[in-house]
Structures are given as structure tokens and as C-alpha cells.
Design an enzyme around this catalytic site. Structure first.
Site, PDB file in Angstrom:
ATOM      1  CB  SER A  82      -4.422  -6.469   4.615  1.00 34.89           C
ATOM      2  OG  SER A  82      -4.045  -5.221   4.119  1.00 34.89           O
ATOM      3  CG  HIS A 102      -1.927  -0.987   1.377  1.00 32.83           C
ATOM      4  ND1 HIS A 102      -2.099  -1.756   2.500  1.00 32.83           N
ATOM      5  CD2 HIS A 102      -2.898  -1.380   0.516  1.00 32.83           C
ATOM      6  CE1 HIS A 102      -3.135  -2.564   2.331  1.00 32.83           C
ATOM      7  NE2 HIS A 102      -3.634  -2.371   1.133  1.00 32.83           N
ATOM      8  CE  LYS A 116     -11.338  -7.161   1.387  1.00 36.06           C
ATOM      9  NZ  LYS A 116     -10.231  -6.263   1.001  1.00 36.06           N
TER      10      LYS A 116
END
Ligand code: ADP
Length: 160
Positions: free
Chosen positions: A127, A17, A41
Site C-alpha cells: 500500500s 490483498h 502507521k
């Protein structure tokens, strides 16, 4: 002033990121990193924690971090952003990202979506992978900024 937005859930922010965010900051006068909540999520960290992590890791003057729970195009209109910048990893990112770009274009035609290719070493970094490796006690030093590494291990052990 040309403003771009880098949106994402950043749960937590990774070196992948950060690479995209910093490259965007070289192309635009100002970049807003926008922490969003993805209803599909289950997040490990709260929006506040994800925002704090980003603020700790970003050291460039033309990057701001903000949080938003609404529609991305509404935020972009309010903040006069001309572009959304997203990172593209493998082909698997493409379908979803292309669909989002088309929807955003039809909702707000003045705004463009730009894709930057992930660096080779970040191509498989996500992630979710960081959370999985971290919670199994693996070394996540080459995946996340040093500023937040211990917070991830603590959360894995059950600390809030
Ligand atoms: P994730 O897909 O890991 O849950 P986010 O929703 O926070 O991540 O993603 C925000 C943006 O960052 C997306 O455009 C995504 O493609 C991009 N991104 C995620 N991981 C990487 C990486 N390793 N390298 C480059 N870009 C990435």
C-alpha cells in the site's frame, strides 16, 4: 461453517490483498475482511473509506467486510472464526508475521494462522508503494483495483 478472517490496514487495498482474500474464500465457507487501525502507521484513508474501497472491489458472496478497533482474537472469538489468513511477500514480512501468529496463538489457542505466499507479480507490491507512486503521478493501474484508482489520485491531490 468454517470462517476465516483476513485482517489488515488496507490503506488502500491492493491487487495483492485481493488475491489473498479471494484465495482464502476458496478455502473457507466465509471470509471476513477486517479493516483494522495500525497505531504505528499514519493512515492516508479513514477506516470508513478503507472499508468502502474493499466493499466496492469485492464481488464474491462469501466475503464480508467489517471494521474493528479492538484485539483481533476478541473479534475472532465473537465471530467463531477458526483461522486468520495472511499473505506473505518477501522474507521481510516473515519475522513480524510469525511473531503476531505466536502471540495470537497464545491468546486464543483454538485459532490458527495460515500464510499464503504472494503471487510473483505481487511480491513487491505494498500500500505504501501505491501511495508513493500515485502521489508522484505514476500509473497505478496494475497495482490497485480499477474501482478505487481515481480515489487515490484525488486523495493525493489533497481531496478528503
Ligand atoms: P501493508 O503491509 O501493505 O500495510 P496490510 O497491513 O493491509 O498491508 O496487510 C494485510 C495483509 O495483506 C498482510 O498479511 C500482508 O502481508 C498482506 N499483503 C500485503 N500486501 C500483499 C501483497 N502484495 N501480496 C500478498 N499479500 C499482501
Amino acid at each position: 461453517m468454517k470462517i476465516a478472517i483476513c485482517p489488515g490496514s488496507f490503506d488502500p487495498v491492493t491487487l495483492g490483498h485481493l488475491d489473498i482474500i479471494e484465495r482464502a474464500a476458496q478455502l473457507f465457507d466465509k471470509v471476513i475482511v477486517l479493516v483494522m487501525t495500525n497505531s504505528a502507521k499514519q493512515h492516508m484513508f479513514t477506516a470508513q473509506q478503507r472499508t468502502d474501497f474493499l466493499k466496492r472491489c469485492i464481488h464474491l458472496d462469501n466475503i464480508e467486510v467489517d471494521t474493528y478497533g479492538g484485539l483481533l482474537v476478541d473479534y475472532a472469538k465473537e465471530h467463531n472464526a477458526v483461522a486468520i489468513v495472511k499473505g506473505l511477500r518477501a522474507v521481510s514480512d516473515f519475522d513480524y508475521e510469525f511473531q503476531l501468529a505466536l502471540i495470537n496463538k497464545s491468546l486464543y489457542p483454538k485459532m490458527e494462522t495460515l500464510f499464503l505466499p504472494a503471487k510473483g507479480e505481487n511480491m513487491f507490491l505494498s500500500s505504501s508503494m501505491v501511495k508513493e507512486v500515485g502521489c508522484l503521478g505514476g500509473d497505478i493501474s496494475s497495482f490497485v483495483p480499477g474501482e478505487i484508482k481515481e480515489d487515490i489520485y484525488k486523495r493525493c491531490k489533497g481531496d478528503k
